[in-house]
Design an enzyme around this catalytic site. Structure first.
Site: not given
Ligand code: NAD
Length: 337
Positions: A110, A140, A168, A194-195, A220, A301
């Protein structure tokens, strides 16, 4: 032992923590949380030292009776590598903290690709991250596409990729996300992001992607067309993909008709949280028409980036080469569903 800290213990962070703990050459120094919610409770139950991410919130942990190991700055200082798994954009804000402590850091998909030294996919560009300070493990969907493109490119050459990503609406616990009853071109303009994101891994690749969002939470789905520089038959492509440790070519006899059955299979197979770290490619969908290859793949994902984070830790620490790292990660996790 590589000492790894995890800042942000949500969907991705908690999975990365467990995957790191499973490695023979790594230990979890601790995990940082912003609040004492159910995930903090589970982190304590798993004996992960818990660090507070925000000073003003320390009291909330005290009130909840949760003992803290310290503040996130201490976690960063004590770690050889930090994995930032905070919500999109927060990782970039945290990057200064990691730099102040000279701790190499991984970020998630992200985040912007602009502020990091490199984006990362273990199968495709492990070496680019060796010794780097700021590395972004791609999203993902980008991970799923990169794992597919790498072997096809090596074996046949890739002229052009066209992929439609049916995404999703949210993860199972993201009750505020949608759509609830709709099908959204997302974005309505082309290409979807994505591309260009895949081009952070394969800079010269010709790729067009289209995105949609649907009311689903499990996985997805990608509909992929790759124009190859050769004309292999479908069986040869299927064999090539089946040889990849992080691609699961679903056998026809499994009678898996979609994401629901895939997730059920993962749970039956005893996968933690029902996770599927592999791309799931429908074997019967692998079709060639001259140099055009078509297939469907499903991407979990919440978990496909987890082994990639583990490999990226070894890359930035210069602790193994790609083949060694992937083999160690796969073995420790039990890759190959
Ligand atoms: P999430 O919201 O499930 O988890 C993030 C966590 O970080 C939460 O527990 C939140 O409370 C915590 N947080 C917020 N601010 C914070 C801070 N300042 N310091 C420490 N912790 C903090 O999010 P996620 O789905 O795990 O996504 C995290 C990253 O991974 C993003 O960049 C997202 O794009 C990427 N990502 C997510 C997915 C998915 O499908 N969930 C897949 C691939 C990549």
């Amino acid at each position: 032992m590589l000492r790894v800290g995890i800042n942000g213990y949500g969907t991705i962070g908690k999975r990365v923590a467990d995957a790191v703990r499973a490695q023979p050459d790594m230990e979890v120094v601790g995990v940082a949380k912003t609040r004492p919610n159910f995930e903090a409770e589970r982190a304590v139950a798993k004996d992960y030292p818990l660090y507070a991410a925000i000073e003003d919130r320390v009291e909330l942990f005290d009130d909840a009776g949760i003992e803290l190991a310290g503040m996130v700055e201490e976690l960063v200082e004590e770690s050889d590598v930090i994995v930032d798994a905070c919500p999109s954009g927060v990782g970039e804000q945290n990057s200064e903290l990691y730099a102040e402590h000279d701790t190499p850091a991984l970020y998630q998909g992200g985040e912007s690709a602009e502020f990091v030294d490199t984006s990362f996919n273990a199968r495709s560009n492990f070496a680019d991250a060796v010794g780097a300070d700021h590395v972004r493990v791609v999203s993902c969907n980008t991970t799923g596409l990169s794992r597919l493109i790498a072997p096809l490119g090596e074996e046949y050459g890739v002229e052009k990729v066209r992929a439609t990503l049916v995404r999703r609406g949210g993860d199972p616990a993201q009750s505020s996300r949608g759509p609830i009853n709709d099908i959204l071109p997302d974005p309505v303009t082309l290409p979807s992001h994505h591309g260009p994101d895949v081009q952070t891994i394969f800079p010269d690749l010709a790729i067009d992607t289209l995105g949609l969002k649907v009311p689903a939470t499990l996985m997805h789905m990608h509909s992929v067309n790759v124009t190859l520089e050769a004309e292999p038959d479908a069986a040869a492509v299927r064999d090539l993909l089946a040889d990849e440790s992080r691609l699961f070519v679903i056998p026809e006899r499994f009678d898996i008709d979609g994401a629901g059955a895939l997730k059920e299979y993962a749970q039956d197979a005893g996968r933690p949280r029902g996770d599927i770290w592999e791309n799931c490619v429908w074997g019967e969908s692998v079709t060639t028409e001259g140099s055009d290859l078509y297939l469907f793949q499903a991407i979990h994902q919440e978990s496909d980036v987890v082994p990639e984070n583990v490999d990226a830790i070894r890359a930035v620490a210069n602790a193994a080469d790609a083949a060694e790292s992937v083999a160690t990660t796969d073995d420790a996790l039990g890759m190959g569903i």
